[in-house]
Design an enzyme around this catalytic site. Sequence first.
Site, short mmCIF file in Angstrom:
data_model
loop_
_atom_site.label_atom_id
_atom_site.label_comp_id
_atom_site.label_asym_id
_atom_site.label_seq_id
_atom_site.Cartn_x
_atom_site.Cartn_y
_atom_site.Cartn_z
N ARG A 172 -82.79 -34.64 -78.78
CA ARG A 172 -83.89 -35.71 -78.78
C ARG A 172 -83.90 -36.84 -79.53
O ARG A 172 -84.21 -38.00 -79.16
CB ARG A 172 -85.09 -34.81 -79.48
CG ARG A 172 -85.83 -33.84 -78.66
CD ARG A 172 -86.41 -32.67 -79.31
NE ARG A 172 -85.27 -31.87 -79.92
CZ ARG A 172 -84.82 -30.92 -79.07
NH1 ARG A 172 -85.31 -30.67 -77.78
NH2 ARG A 172 -83.65 -30.31 -79.26
N ARG A 214 -76.93 -40.15 -88.17
CA ARG A 214 -77.18 -39.00 -88.50
C ARG A 214 -75.81 -38.37 -89.03
O ARG A 214 -74.76 -38.44 -88.46
CB ARG A 214 -77.46 -38.08 -87.23
CG ARG A 214 -77.50 -36.49 -87.65
CD ARG A 214 -78.09 -35.64 -86.40
NE ARG A 214 -79.56 -35.83 -86.61
CZ ARG A 214 -80.35 -35.05 -85.64
NH1 ARG A 214 -79.98 -34.19 -84.79
NH2 ARG A 214 -81.65 -35.21 -85.66
C1 NCD Z 1 -84.38 -31.30 -85.96
C2 NCD Z 1 -83.31 -31.68 -86.94
O1 NCD Z 1 -82.27 -32.17 -86.46
O2 NCD Z 1 -83.39 -31.67 -88.30
N1 NCD Z 1 -84.34 -31.57 -84.77
C3 NCD Z 1 -84.84 -32.61 -84.35
O3 NCD Z 1 -84.13 -33.84 -84.47
N2 NCD Z 1 -85.53 -32.60 -83.63
C4 NCD Z 1 -84.76 -30.10 -86.55
C5 NCD Z 1 -83.58 -28.74 -86.27
O4 NCD Z 1 -82.51 -29.19 -85.87
O5 NCD Z 1 -83.94 -27.51 -86.48
#
Ligand code: NCD
Length: 263
Positions: A11, A62
């Site tokens: 996402r 990230r």
């Molecule tokens: C979350 C994350 O990466 O922290 N996912 C996301 O970005 N929608 C939640 C998760 O991984 O549990």
Amino acid sequence: MATLFYEPSTRTRLSFESAMIRLGGSVISTENASEFSSAVKGETLEDTIRIVHSYADVIVLRHFSKGASEIASKISAVPIVNAGDGAGEHPTQALLDLFTICENKNINGLKIAMVGDLKFGRTIHSLLKLLSLYKDVEVKLVAPNLLGLPSSLKLELSQKGLHLEESENLKDSLFRSDVLYMTRVQKERFTSEKEYKKYFGKYILTKELARKMKKDAIIMHPLPRVNEIAPEVDKDPRAFYFMQAKNGLFVRMALLSWIFHKS
Ligand code: NCD
């Protein structure tokens, strides 16, 4: 926009990329930077940023370490957007979560239950910080004792006036909540599979449990879900998690356009 992702994502990365393309921009991307970037050869994050900031006008990062985006932002000549830093924060998820809440509920006097891995769940940490900016929000933190919210964060939020209550019991937290925010146990943060398995499956929202919720409550989840929400709940009109993910696109479009109009 460069998307530099050292941890898996569906996402966040795709909605950022779609947002940038819809705004008329373009994207360069490394989706598995831990394996496919020069990190494999031993390049530090700092050096990678020193290179990538010459190739893009914004970097969406990230990373698996808490604080990585902050470090990157001190080096980068272009804005860094934190798309998740280990067990730290996930601020853009918090923005889309808050947007989803405000679109559907009155934030003043809101009662929200946050369930699951509150220790490692970065979406929880960031959303709580946003909620602490509002008056009269009541938060029920539902987690196994050892996966509770870090005490330093609890203290920070309480000092800001956020009303926090802790419980290990999901059932008791359903009746009064306007928002039920489920999360998965963050498997990748555990050092042993055995430890992870102790918590896996502890909280599952089934159709039967959903019956105990308020008729006008909303059910949220940052996704991906593993088994925290039974698929049978998807048909419930209170299931908002796919809409929530869709909102990520719009909120990220807004954020990117704000960044470029500001700078
Ligand atoms: C979350 C994350 O990466 O922290 N996912 C996301 O970005 N929608 C939640 C998760 O991984 O549990």
